[in-house]
Design an enzyme around this catalytic site. Structure first.
Site, PDB file in Angstrom:
ATOM      1  CG  ASP A   1     -17.578-101.867   3.291  1.00 35.02           C
ATOM      2  OD1 ASP A   1     -17.406-102.760   4.129  1.00 35.02           O
ATOM      3  OD2 ASP A   1     -17.188-100.698   3.459  1.00 35.02           O
TER       4      ASP A   1
ATOM      5  CG  LEU B   1     -10.879 -99.192  11.423  1.00 36.14           C
ATOM      6  CD1 LEU B   1     -10.439 -97.940  12.155  1.00 36.14           C
ATOM      7  CD2 LEU B   1     -10.426-100.422  12.181  1.00 36.14           C
ATOM      8  NE  ARG B   2     -18.751 -97.867   6.373  1.00 36.22           N
ATOM      9  CZ  ARG B   2     -18.113 -97.494   5.273  1.00 36.22           C
ATOM     10  NH1 ARG B   2     -17.785 -98.376   4.369  1.00 36.22           N
ATOM     11  NH2 ARG B   2     -17.791 -96.231   5.075  1.00 36.22           N
ATOM     12  N   GLY B   3     -16.373-102.693   9.754  1.00 30.42           N
ATOM     13  CA  GLY B   3     -16.778-104.002  10.259  1.00 30.42           C
ATOM     14  C   GLY B   3     -16.839-104.031  11.779  1.00 30.42           C
TER      15      GLY B   3
END
Length: 333
Positions: free
Chosen positions: A190, A271-273
Site C-alpha cells: 500500500d 486516504l492514500r488512494g
C-alpha cells in the site's frame, strides 16, 4: 554496450506510463511492477533512467549534491566546480545488509587514522535517480520498511556507532517481482504509489517483433539505438514538458469528487488512494500537455493507483483490476 531504447519496448503500455509518471512526479511514491519473468521489467526501468538528461552535481561530492545545496550534506563539498553525471540507477541486491543500504562507519579509516567517518550506502548513491529492487517480495521486511520510509521522507537518518548523520535521499523506488514467488505484505504494498501488472504477450505478431528487435540490438547496439533516437527524443521532450507544466496543473473540484467517489466505491483502505490518484492524474495530464486534469486522466491511472489498495472481499473473488473497471463503468458509464 548501448542500452535498449525505452521507446523500442513492445507493448507493456501501463508499465511505461507508470514509469513516465514517476519521472515527472517523484513524490508519487514509487512503482511496484508485478508480473511474469522476462517481460522487460528491469529493461524498461534502466532504459528510462538512461534516457534522462545528465544531472548537475558538485564535483567530488559522494552524496550527489546540487550546486546550490553545497555544504548541506555530511561531506564538506569544498569543491566549487560543477560536474555532469548520468541519472543514478542503483540495483539493490537481495542479500544486501542494512549497513550497505543506509551507510555505516568507515571501519578502515577508523582503524587506520582513528577518525569517525561515514561511508555512504546505496541510498546516497541513488539520490536524484532510481533505486531498483528486483524480486522485492523476497527482500526482508525491515529493509522494505526502511526503503519506503526514506522514499517518502526524502532523507536518510543514520544513528549508530557514535555517528549521527542525515543526508538527502530523494529517488524513485521501483520494485519488481513475480507473484508466484511470494506476495508483498499488503501494508507495505500500500505504501507504493503505483502498482502495475505485466503479462507475457499473447499476440504472435508482438512476440515476433520482440524477437526481431532484440536480435537487431544484439547484432548492432549502436545502430539499433540510432534507429530509435527520434522516438527517444520525443519521450524526453514529453517528460520535460510534463515536469515544467506539473506545478501549474489545476485539479477541478469535480475531478476530486470523482476520485473520492471511486475510492469509496471500491472500498480502498485509507486516504492514500485518493492522494495518489490525484497526483498520478496531474502528472499524466502534464505529460499529455493538458491545461487541467480531466476525468479521462483520472480513469486512465485509476487501476495502477488503486489495485493494490483494495480490501479482500470473501464474497467477491473478482480480481482487483476487474473490480475497479466495474466500478468505473457503474459510476461514470
Amino acid at each position: 554496450m548501448a542500452r535498449f531504447p525505452f521507446s523500442a519496448i513492445v507493448g507493456q503500455d501501463e508499465m511505461k506510463t507508470a514509469l513516465l509518471i514517476a519521472a515527472v512526479e517523484p513524490a508519487i511514491g514509487g512503482v511496484m511492477v508485478f508480473g511474469d519473468r522476462g517481460t522487460g521489467k528491469s529493461t524498461a526501468a534502466r532504459a528510462l533512467a538512461a534516457l534522462l538528461p545528465p544531472i548537475t552535481v558538485v564535483e567530488g561530492c559522494r552524496f550527489g549534491c546540487e550546486p546550490d545545496q553545497r555544504g548541506t550534506c555530511p561531506d564538506p563539498c569544498t569543491s566549487g566546480r560543477k560536474a555532469k553525471q548520468a541519472v543514478p540507477f542503483v540495483d539493490l541486491p537481495l542479500g544486501a545488509t542494512e549497513d550497505r543500504v543506509i551507510g555505516a562507519l568507515d571501519l578502515e579509516r577508523a582503524l587506520r587514522a582513528g577518525e569517525k567517518s561515514f561511508e555512504p550506502g546505496l541510498l546516497a548513491r541513488a539520490h536524484r535517480g532510481f533505486l531498483y529492487v528486483d524480486e522485492i517480495n523476497l527482500l526482508e521486511d525491515h529493509l522494505v520498511d526502511l526503503l519506503l520510509d526514506v522514499a517518502a521522507s526524502g532523507e536518510n537518518l543514520v544513528e549508530r556507532e557514535g555517528l549521527s548523520v542525515r543526508h538527502r535521499a530523494r529517488f524513485v523506488l521501483i520494485g519488481s517481482g513475480n507473484p508466484e514467488e511470494g506476495e508483498l505484505r499488503p501494508q507495505l504494498l500500500d505504501r507504493f504509489g503505483l502498482s502495475v501488472e505485466v503479462r507475457t504477450p499473447e499476440s504472435i505478431p508482438d512476440r515476433v517483433e520482440i524477437m526481431r528487435r532484440c536480435s537487431a540490438q544484439e547484432r548492432d547496439p549502436e545502430g539499433f539505438a540510432g534507429q530509435w533516437d527520434a522516438a527517444e527524443q520525443k519521450v524526453l521532450r514529453q517528460i520535460a514538458r510534463g515536469q515544467k507544466k506539473l506545478p501549474d496543473m489545476d485539479v477541478p473540484d469535480d475531478v476530486l469528487h470523482d476520485a473520492a467517489e471511486l475510492c469509496a466505491a471500491v472500498r480502498a483502505d485509507g486516504l492514500r488512494g485518493e492522494l495518489t490518484l490525484m497526483r498520478a492524474a496531474r502528472a499524466l495530464a502534464a505529460l499529455k500537455g493538458a491545461k487541467a486534469v480531466r476525468r479521462e486522466h483520472l480513469l486512465e491511472v485509476a487501476p495502477m493507483a488503486l489495485r493494490h489498495r483494495l480490501r479482500r472481499d470473501v464474497l467477491d473473488e473478482t480480481g482487483s483490476t476487474a473490480r475497479i473497471e466495474r466500478a468505473m463503468e457503474e459510476l461514470f458509464e
